[in-house]
Design an enzyme around this catalytic site. Sequence first.
Site, PDB file in Angstrom:
ATOM      1  N   LYS A  75       0.839  -1.203   0.000  1.00 40.37           N
ATOM      2  CA  LYS A  75       0.000   0.000   0.000  1.00 40.37           C
ATOM      3  C   LYS A  75       0.877   1.257   0.000  1.00 40.37           C
ATOM      4  O   LYS A  75       0.613   2.208  -0.726  1.00 40.37           O
ATOM      5  CB  LYS A  75      -0.934   0.002   1.223  1.00 40.37           C
ATOM      6  CG  LYS A  75      -2.073  -1.003   1.090  1.00 40.37           C
ATOM      7  CD  LYS A  75      -2.875  -1.163   2.375  1.00 40.37           C
ATOM      8  CE  LYS A  75      -3.895  -2.296   2.216  1.00 40.37           C
ATOM      9  NZ  LYS A  75      -4.666  -2.558   3.434  1.00 40.37           N
ATOM     10  N   GLN A 119      -4.397  -1.282   9.636  1.00 42.41           N
ATOM     11  CA  GLN A 119      -4.373  -2.600   9.008  1.00 42.41           C
ATOM     12  C   GLN A 119      -5.001  -3.633   9.942  1.00 42.41           C
ATOM     13  O   GLN A 119      -4.669  -3.709  11.123  1.00 42.41           O
ATOM     14  CB  GLN A 119      -2.913  -2.978   8.649  1.00 42.41           C
ATOM     15  CG  GLN A 119      -2.763  -4.272   7.881  1.00 42.41           C
ATOM     16  CD  GLN A 119      -3.406  -4.235   6.485  1.00 42.41           C
ATOM     17  OE1 GLN A 119      -3.579  -3.179   5.884  1.00 42.41           O
ATOM     18  NE2 GLN A 119      -3.777  -5.397   5.986  1.00 42.41           N
ATOM     19  N   ASP A 142     -10.762   3.251   4.173  1.00 36.54           N
ATOM     20  CA  ASP A 142     -11.149   1.843   4.039  1.00 36.54           C
ATOM     21  C   ASP A 142     -12.660   1.722   3.825  1.00 36.54           C
ATOM     22  O   ASP A 142     -13.143   0.676   3.393  1.00 36.54           O
ATOM     23  CB  ASP A 142     -10.802   1.073   5.326  1.00 36.54           C
ATOM     24  CG  ASP A 142      -9.461   0.352   5.223  1.00 36.54           C
ATOM     25  OD1 ASP A 142      -9.128  -0.125   4.127  1.00 36.54           O
ATOM     26  OD2 ASP A 142      -8.773   0.251   6.259  1.00 36.54           O
TER      27      ASP A 142
HETATM   28  N1  GUN Z   1      -6.763  -6.460   6.119  1.00 30.28           N
HETATM   29  C1  GUN Z   1      -7.066  -7.170   5.002  1.00 30.28           C
HETATM   30  N2  GUN Z   1      -7.628  -6.371   4.056  1.00 30.28           N
HETATM   31  C2  GUN Z   1      -7.689  -5.140   4.598  1.00 30.28           C
HETATM   32  C3  GUN Z   1      -8.163  -3.889   4.100  1.00 30.28           C
HETATM   33  O1  GUN Z   1      -8.663  -3.761   2.982  1.00 30.28           O
HETATM   34  N3  GUN Z   1      -8.035  -2.844   4.961  1.00 30.28           N
HETATM   35  C4  GUN Z   1      -7.517  -2.962   6.202  1.00 30.28           C
HETATM   36  N4  GUN Z   1      -7.452  -1.873   6.969  1.00 30.28           N
HETATM   37  N5  GUN Z   1      -7.071  -4.120   6.686  1.00 30.28           N
HETATM   38  C5  GUN Z   1      -7.153  -5.195   5.883  1.00 30.28           C
END
Ligand code: GUN
Length: 313
Positions: A75, A119, A142
Site C-alpha cells: 500500500k 491494518q 477503508d
Molecule cells: N486487512 C485485510 N484487508 C484489509 C483492508 O482492505 N483494509 C484494512 N485496513 N485491513 C485489511
Amino acid sequence: MIRTAFTQPINPVTIRTLMSSETAKILDGKALSDRMRQYMQKEIEAMHSRHGRAPGLAVILVGDDPASRVYVKNKKLACEKVGIISFSHELPADTTQQHILGLIGELNRDPRVDGILVQLPVPDHIDSETIIIAIDPGKDVDGFHPYNIGSLTVRIPALRPCTPFGCMKLLEEAGIDLHGQEAVIVGASNMVGRPMALELLLAGATVTVTHRFTRDLKSHIERADIVVAAAGKQGLIQGEWIRKGAIVIDVGIHRLENGKLTGDVDFRAASKRASWITPVPGGVGPMTITMLLHNTIAAFHSHVGEQTVGDEG
Ligand code: GUN
C-alpha cells in the site's frame, strides 16, 4: 429460453459463440489498475500545484503479522508511485488500545492527513470496532466506519469499502449491466461480503449472501449469474458448479506450497463455463489498492473543498 449471463433472450449467432467458447474473458484488474493509477499520478500533480500539497495517507500497523506487513508495504509503495504521501506508524504488538485511540485522534486533527488506515486484523487485546469508530468518517479511506457503511446502505455512497468498490469498477469496465442479475456472494464479512451485497443491490442486482451456516452452497452457485467468492477458503467453489455464461469474481488469495497464488474458485474448471472471470493474482487484488488510492484522493478533494473531478478509469 436460452439464458446468457444477463438472463436476456439472445440471438442464434450469440448462442453459437457462447457454446463454442471454451474460455471465459478475463476481468483484468492489473491492466485497469495500471490505467487508473497513471491517471491518478497526473491528477495528483495538478492537485499539488493548486493546493501546495499532495494527498496524505496515514497507515497504522500493530504487531508483526507477516501477511499484514506485506499488505502495508504494498500500500505504501502504491502511494509513493502515484504521489500520495504516506505516514507510517508501526507499533509493537503489545501497544494499548488507549495509545492507538490517542494516535487516531492526532491523525484526525492533522491537516496533512487525508486518509487513515488501520491494518486489520489487530491483536486480540484491541477491539477493532472501537478503533474503526474512532476514525473521522471523512478520513476513513477503508470505508469501514458505520457512517460510510450506512451511507452505502441508504444509497448515498461516501467513502466505499475498497475491495467491493474495486469489483464494481471491474464489472463497469467490462460493460456489464447488473440490473436484474442473480448475484450470489460467498462470505458475509464486514470487509467484503456485506458491503459487496450493498454495492450489487445499488447496481440493481438481486442479491443472496451465503455464509458458514448456508445449507446448500452448491445450489445457490448453480443458479447465479454472478458469483463473488469471498470465503477465504482455497478452492471452495468447484468449477462445475458455475452456470454456463456466469460471471465469476474471486476475492480469495491463498499461497500454495509451490509459492503460487490461488483463489477460492477452481479457476481452470470455472473458466471453461464462465463468460467473465477474475484471475488470481491480477484480478481483485490490485483493484483493492487502487480504490484505496482513489478514496484518499476523494478525501483530499473534500478536505480542500473541491468536487471530485472525473474518474480515473
Ligand atoms: N486487512 C485485510 N484487508 C484489509 C483492508 O482492505 N483494509 C484494512 N485496513 N485491513 C485489511
